[in-house]
Design an enzyme around this catalytic site. Structure first.
Site, PDB file in Angstrom:
ATOM      1  N   ASP A  36      61.844  23.244  34.460  1.00  0.00           N
ATOM      2  CA  ASP A  36      60.513  23.533  34.986  1.00  0.00           C
ATOM      3  C   ASP A  36      60.276  25.040  34.982  1.00  0.00           C
ATOM      4  O   ASP A  36      61.231  25.830  35.055  1.00  0.00           O
ATOM      5  CB  ASP A  36      60.375  22.988  36.404  1.00  0.00           C
ATOM      6  CG  ASP A  36      60.310  21.471  36.438  1.00  0.00           C
ATOM      7  OD1 ASP A  36      59.734  20.884  35.504  1.00  0.00           O
ATOM      8  OD2 ASP A  36      60.846  20.877  37.400  1.00  0.00           O
ATOM      9  N   ASP A  59      58.385  19.708  44.845  1.00  0.00           N
ATOM     10  CA  ASP A  59      58.915  21.070  44.787  1.00  0.00           C
ATOM     11  C   ASP A  59      57.907  22.041  45.389  1.00  0.00           C
ATOM     12  O   ASP A  59      56.855  21.636  45.895  1.00  0.00           O
ATOM     13  CB  ASP A  59      59.290  21.453  43.357  1.00  0.00           C
ATOM     14  CG  ASP A  59      58.117  21.404  42.387  1.00  0.00           C
ATOM     15  OD1 ASP A  59      57.004  21.821  42.765  1.00  0.00           O
ATOM     16  OD2 ASP A  59      58.293  20.953  41.236  1.00  0.00           O
ATOM     17  N   TYR A  75      73.802  22.078  38.564  1.00  0.00           N
ATOM     18  CA  TYR A  75      72.685  22.866  39.091  1.00  0.00           C
ATOM     19  C   TYR A  75      73.053  23.467  40.434  1.00  0.00           C
ATOM     20  O   TYR A  75      73.788  22.853  41.226  1.00  0.00           O
ATOM     21  CB  TYR A  75      71.448  21.989  39.309  1.00  0.00           C
ATOM     22  CG  TYR A  75      70.876  21.361  38.072  1.00  0.00           C
ATOM     23  CD1 TYR A  75      69.927  22.030  37.302  1.00  0.00           C
ATOM     24  CD2 TYR A  75      71.270  20.079  37.677  1.00  0.00           C
ATOM     25  CE1 TYR A  75      69.389  21.446  36.169  1.00  0.00           C
ATOM     26  CE2 TYR A  75      70.728  19.488  36.539  1.00  0.00           C
ATOM     27  CZ  TYR A  75      69.798  20.172  35.788  1.00  0.00           C
ATOM     28  OH  TYR A  75      69.271  19.590  34.665  1.00  0.00           O
ATOM     29  N   ARG A  89      64.351  17.495  41.817  1.00  0.00           N
ATOM     30  CA  ARG A  89      63.178  17.448  42.702  1.00  0.00           C
ATOM     31  C   ARG A  89      63.125  16.132  43.461  1.00  0.00           C
ATOM     32  O   ARG A  89      62.811  16.092  44.657  1.00  0.00           O
ATOM     33  CB  ARG A  89      61.897  17.613  41.884  1.00  0.00           C
ATOM     34  CG  ARG A  89      61.680  18.999  41.341  1.00  0.00           C
ATOM     35  CD  ARG A  89      60.355  19.070  40.627  1.00  0.00           C
ATOM     36  NE  ARG A  89      60.354  18.373  39.345  1.00  0.00           N
ATOM     37  CZ  ARG A  89      59.341  17.688  38.852  1.00  0.00           C
ATOM     38  NH1 ARG A  89      58.229  17.544  39.566  1.00  0.00           N
ATOM     39  NH2 ARG A  89      59.406  17.130  37.666  1.00  0.00           N
TER      40      ARG A  89
END
Length: 303
Positions: free
Chosen positions: A50, A92, A78, A182
């Protein structure tokens, strides 16, 4: 047959490029910069990020784009930061607030993490790249026509908690491809009886590749040499069949060769370690499925 431009080394722009994407640009923006820097149109990314997210993008350059179906890119790793008390329309920090709730206790968060570890069903975010009858969910949601998405099976291997307060959680998450961090934020909030959303995300690893080995997008400049990785680095788990000159020629022309190593799919390489093709075993033969070297390439190299 389309000829490559004169003056280009045969494999000078065929390979893998690791880029550390900053916040504020899309994955497509990073690809566009690489195209301008390398003078190569055939560049794609293996796993999008993103715009607000940072970290590792694996770019496939030139003929290495043909490897996309064979790159597993797993596990993904992540570093994520979650904020408690608010759920948003996008799950988010870019979305609108849709729900607020009391802050959860640290104990409730740790218990919820346990329920979100392993293999389970996850509902993709309403604003995502998922398609229903050819329409992207994010496009439909922004047009006021949210799609009815179905849960998908994902796997979260491990959470490593670095910081946990009533207001936020910072954790490293190791997961399989297809996992929406998310959506994990959204579900973590709900599992505590509260609400949460993702406020920061950085991809640290994708398969064997690490962000510390990546270059910044500012280094993608025309005329500046960038460190391309061998296409073979993208398929390290495949068995390797070393080909002699005659076998290389047969594979480049779509012919089959005898398989002497085990496996259903194999990396067929020349005596210099170059990836010639990805082969599929058909009985005791390798049938090329993706060829990365042109039929006359050795002649051009050897002069």
């Amino acid at each position: 047959m389309k000829r490559r431009r004169p003056g280009r080394a045969s494999l000078s722009t065929d390979g893998l490029l690791l880029v550390d994407k900053p916040a504020g640009i899309t994955s497509h923006d990073a690809v566009a910069r690489a195209r301008r820097a390398l003078g190569e149109r055939r560049i794609g990314h293996h796993g999008t990020l993103d715009p607000f997210a940072t970290g590792l993008l694996v770019l496939l350059v030139g003929r290495a784009t043909r490897l996309a179906p064979f790159l597993s890119g797993e596990p993904k790793v992540y570093e994520a930061e979650f904020s408690f008390g608010v759920e948003t329309s996008t799950d988010d920090l870019t979305g609108e607030i849709v729900r607020q709730a009391p802050l959860p206790s640290p104990e409730a968060v740790r218990e919820a993490i346990v329920t979100l570890t392993g293999t389970f069903e996850q509902l993709p975010p309403a604003v995502s790249a998922k398609q229903v009858r050819g329409e992207r969910a994010h496009a439909a949601a922004r047009a006021g026509r949210p799609l009815e998405l179905r849960p998908v099976t994902i796997t979260v291997h491990e959470w490593t908690v670095h910081e946990l307060t009533p207001h936020r959680l910072v954790a490293t998450i190791r997961c399989a491809g297809g996992t929406y961090i998310r959506a994990l934020a959204r579900d973590l909030g709900r599992a505590t009886g509260g609400a949460a959303h993702l406020v920061a995300l950085r991809r640290l690893a994708s398969g064997v590749f690490r962000v510390e080995d990546a270059i910044g997008v500012d280094e993608l400049q025309p005329g500046v040499k960038v460190p391309l990785r061998s296409p073979l680095d993208g398929v390290p788990e495949l068995p390797r069949e070393v080909l002699d000159g005659e076998a290389v020629a047969r594979i480049r022309h779509g012919g089959t060769i005898a398989a002497t190593v085990s496996g259903d799919v194999g990396a067929l390489i020349d005596d210099r370690g170059g990836l010639v093709a990805i082969g599929e075993r058909v009985r005791e033969q390798w049938q090329p499925r993706v060829v990365l070297q042109d039929p006359g390439e050795r002649v051009a190299r050897d002069g």
